[in-house]
Each structure stands twice: as C-alpha cells, then as structure tokens.
Enzyme design. Structure first.
Site, PDB file in Angstrom:
ATOM      1  N   ARG A   1       6.986   3.080   9.190  1.00 12.65           N
ATOM      2  CA  ARG A   1       6.045   3.295  10.295  1.00 12.65           C
ATOM      3  C   ARG A   1       5.703   1.965  10.926  1.00 12.65           C
ATOM      4  NH1 ARG A   1       0.761   6.792   9.203  1.00 12.65           N
ATOM      5  NH2 ARG A   1       0.216   4.959   8.004  1.00 12.65           N
TER       6      ARG A   1
ATOM      7  N   THR B   1       2.038   1.185  16.445  1.00 13.54           N
ATOM      8  CA  THR B   1       2.182   2.495  17.125  1.00 13.54           C
ATOM      9  C   THR B   1       2.095   3.661  16.144  1.00 13.54           C
ATOM     10  OG1 THR B   1       4.563   2.566  16.808  1.00 13.54           O
ATOM     11  CG2 THR B   1       3.780   1.434  18.783  1.00 13.54           C
TER      12      THR B   1
ATOM     13  N   ASP C   1      -1.486   3.400   0.036  1.00 11.98           N
ATOM     14  CA  ASP C   1      -0.099   3.223   0.483  1.00 11.98           C
ATOM     15  C   ASP C   1       0.834   3.563  -0.685  1.00 11.98           C
ATOM     16  OD1 ASP C   1       2.497   1.979   0.978  1.00 11.98           O
ATOM     17  OD2 ASP C   1       1.536   1.124   2.738  1.00 11.98           O
TER      18      ASP C   1
ATOM     19  N   ASP D   1       3.601   0.903  -1.580  1.00  9.70           N
ATOM     20  CA  ASP D   1       3.045  -0.290  -2.230  1.00  9.70           C
ATOM     21  C   ASP D   1       2.604   0.016  -3.657  1.00  9.70           C
ATOM     22  OD1 ASP D   1       3.524  -1.888  -0.089  1.00  9.70           O
ATOM     23  OD2 ASP D   1       1.461  -1.904   0.662  1.00  9.70           O
TER      24      ASP D   1
HETATM   25  C1  PRP Z   1       4.886   5.972   4.349  1.00  9.16           C
HETATM   26  C2  PRP Z   1       5.238   7.250   3.652  1.00  9.16           C
HETATM   27  C3  PRP Z   1       5.892   8.051   4.731  1.00  9.16           C
HETATM   28  C4  PRP Z   1       5.125   7.631   5.961  1.00  9.16           C
HETATM   29  C5  PRP Z   1       4.158   8.717   6.316  1.00  9.16           C
HETATM   30  O1  PRP Z   1       5.990   5.143   4.469  1.00  9.16           O
HETATM   31  O2  PRP Z   1       6.048   7.066   2.516  1.00  9.16           O
HETATM   32  O3  PRP Z   1       7.280   7.808   4.892  1.00  9.16           O
HETATM   33  O4  PRP Z   1       4.420   6.434   5.611  1.00  9.16           O
HETATM   34  O5  PRP Z   1       3.510   8.419   7.485  1.00  9.16           O
HETATM   35  P1  PRP Z   1       3.668   9.296   8.801  1.00  9.16           P
HETATM   36  O6  PRP Z   1       3.571  10.717   8.391  1.00  9.16           O
HETATM   37  O7  PRP Z   1       2.496   8.849   9.637  1.00  9.16           O
HETATM   38  O8  PRP Z   1       4.968   8.951   9.429  1.00  9.16           O
HETATM   39  P2  PRP Z   1       5.913   3.702   5.161  1.00  9.16           P
HETATM   40  O9  PRP Z   1       6.166   3.808   6.608  1.00  9.16           O
HETATM   41  O10 PRP Z   1       4.640   3.018   4.750  1.00  9.16           O
HETATM   42  O11 PRP Z   1       7.169   2.974   4.557  1.00  9.16           O
HETATM   43  P3  PRP Z   1       7.458   2.506   3.059  1.00  9.16           P
HETATM   44  O12 PRP Z   1       7.694   3.768   2.240  1.00  9.16           O
HETATM   45  O13 PRP Z   1       8.683   1.707   3.209  1.00  9.16           O
HETATM   46  O14 PRP Z   1       6.288   1.740   2.541  1.00  9.16           O
HETATM   47  N1  URA Z   2       1.610   6.315   4.201  1.00  6.22           N
HETATM   48  C1  URA Z   2       1.044   6.106   2.987  1.00  6.22           C
HETATM   49  O1  URA Z   2       1.683   5.579   2.085  1.00  6.22           O
HETATM   50  N2  URA Z   2      -0.219   6.489   2.806  1.00  6.22           N
HETATM   51  C2  URA Z   2      -0.954   7.080   3.756  1.00  6.22           C
HETATM   52  O2  URA Z   2      -2.129   7.418   3.521  1.00  6.22           O
HETATM   53  C3  URA Z   2      -0.355   7.289   5.026  1.00  6.22           C
HETATM   54  C4  URA Z   2       0.941   6.911   5.210  1.00  6.22           C
END
Ligand code: PRP
Ligand code: URA
Length: 268
Positions: free
Chosen positions: A163, A167, A259, A262
């Site tokens: 994400r 945005t 997160d 993380d």
């Molecule tokens: C997180 C999560 C989803 C997304 C959800 O990933 O694992 O893929 O956010 O958010 P959304 O419904 O608003 O799209 P992130 O983008 O943080 O990536 P990561 O898993 O690499 O940390």
């Molecule tokens: N992605 C995450 O990992 N946690 C949230 O709460 C939203 C998006």
C-alpha cells in the site's frame, strides 16, 4: 438432534418449519422414527451436510465469519500489543488452518473406489485440479503453511502488492500463479482487509490470469474493505475471523492488530 445428508426437495412433513438461514435451509421436523431422534434436522444445498459454525451477515453478503471459540480466542491474543513476534507468527499459522477448514467445506467432491483391508468400497475425494494458495506479499506468507497443513498438495502462487503510504492505493510488484488458472480453485491469503484496495487488485490480477473461482481468507477485516471488495468482485467470498469497527485516517483497522507484516516479520 439428527443431522441428515442432503435431500433434494423438502419432506412434506416438514414444510411448515422451513427457514432460510444464509445459504442454508433449516428444517425443524418431527420424524417418524425412534423418540430420541425427534428434533432438529438440518439440510443444505451441498452433497455433504454438516452444521458448520459460519456466520453470514445480511449487511455483508460476501462475508463468512468464522466464529469458532478457538479462533476468537486466538485472534484476541493476536491483537494484544505485547504478543511477541514468535507467538504472533504461530497464531497466524494456527488461525489460518482453522479458517481454511471452514473455507474448504464447500469444495466439490467426487466418488472414488478404494480397497480397504476387508473389501472394495466407494469413498469420496476432492475433485478437480489442485487448489492454489496465493499469499499477498508480505503478510499473506504467514498464512501459507497453516492452510497447506490441510491441503498439502496445494500449489502456491504469489501476488506482490504494497500500500502506498500516502494514497493507500496498492502498488503491484510481482505476480506468478499456475498457468491453468481457469481450472483451479484459488484461496487468496492476506491477514488484513483494510480499505480493500490490495485484495481487489489481487483478485483483478487473478481474474486476468484466467481464475474464476476465488475466495479470500483473512484474519481481520474492516467494513470498508469488505464493501469495496464486494462492489468490485461480488463473486468472491471472504472467510474471515473478525469484522472490526472501522479504519483510522491512516487506513489502519480499529481495533485491529496493527501492521500485520511488521508484526510477523519483526520489522516494526
Ligand atoms: C497490508 C496487508 C494487506 C494490506 C491491506 O500490507 O497485509 O496486504 O495492507 O490494506 P488494504 O486493504 O487497505 O489494501 P502492506 O501494504 O502493509 O504490505 P506488507 O505486507 O508488505 O507490509
Ligand atoms: N494493513 C495492516 O497490516 N494493518 C492494518 O490495520 C491495515 C492494513
């Protein structure tokens, strides 16, 4: 209580007591059998009948909440900010297995001959090509082993999305799934369904590759995400452990668990 296998149509003695519950039909009937068999009779529209603890919510027709007590207990541990990375990882893995148990309950079956040590009989097996698991990188990776524990022969594809912090829209960086996508069932894996942007984009990519039967397995969803995915892809069911209250201004789920990526990989 008597749980019967699926019967086409409704027995005439039970028609006065039929109630539609989600996709299932509950029939309360008195059976002309032994007294201890009087009571509730469940029928549903699939070949194998079971009383499955899945909740459907009229406001979210694509959502299937897994309300099993063990799942709810484990999700609470997952939310706890003091849960360390090692335990967090184990919990994601365990909850993924339990959600997968629900999500696989409607896979199609076909009869197959089997030789027991005593005789030849007919058993059932899951029909069609191998199920394909598709984690959304990164956090979806934490769910793969848990689901594969139930379906060890599953294929594994990958969708790379993150994400954009400003945005909140998904940025796509990787895509690889088996070539014969049209013939397979897909389980898209991601612990978090927040705005729904990532899941909707991943489904769009899977459909572009030919997939037609896709389900999302997630741990925590926000109402906004469930709605966005349902608007974009009303055919995609979401099997989820918790439907939370809302998103905050940074797109995090409240109360949520923070997160997921993380916390899984210790990169906080
Ligand atoms: C997180 C999560 C989803 C997304 C959800 O990933 O694992 O893929 O956010 O958010 P959304 O419904 O608003 O799209 P992130 O983008 O943080 O990536 P990561 O898993 O690499 O940390
Ligand atoms: N992605 C995450 O990992 N946690 C949230 O709460 C939203 C998006």
């Amino acid at each position: 209580m008597l749980v019967l296998r699926h019967q086409r149509g409704t027995p005439p003695t039970a028609t006065a007591f039929v109630e539609q519950i989600g996709e299932r039909i509950l029939i309360v009937a008195c059976m002309a059998r032994e007294p201890e068999h009087h009571g509730l009779v469940f029928f549903h529209a699939r070949e194998i009948s079971s009383f499955c603890p899945m909740d459907t919510t009229p406001a979210f027709p694509t959502l299937r909440l897994v309300t099993h007590p063990l799942v709810q207990h484990k999700v609470t541990l997952l939310r706890d900010r003091s849960t360390p990375t090692k335990i967090f990882k184990e919990l994601v893995d365990e909850i993924a297995t339990l959600i997968a148990y629900e999500a696989t309950s409607e896979l199609a079956l076909e009869p197959t001959p089997v030789e027991t040590p005593l005789e030849r009989t007919t058993g059932m097996r899951v029909s069609g090509k191998k199920l394909t698991l598709v984690p959304i990188l990164r956090a979806g990776l934490g769910m793969v082993d848990g689901v594969a524990r139930l379906v060890p022969s599953a294929r594994v594809g990958h969708v790379g999305l993150y994400r954009d912090h400003d945005t909140l829209e998904p940025v796509d960086y990787y895509f690889k799934v088996p070539g014969d996508a049209a013939e397979r069932d897909f389980f898209l894996l991601d612990p978090m369904l927040a705005t729904g942007g990532s899941a909707a984009a991943a489904v769009t990519s899977l459909k572009r590759a030919g997939a037609t039967r896709i389900r999302l397995l997630c741990l925590v969803a926000a109402p906004e995400g469930v709605r966005r995915l349902a608007d974009a892809h009303p055919d995609v069911l979401v099997h989820c452990a918790a439907l939370d209250r809302e998103l905050n201004s940074q797109g995090y789920i409240l109360p949520g668990l923070g997160d997921a990526g993380d916390r899984l990989f210790g990169t906080r």
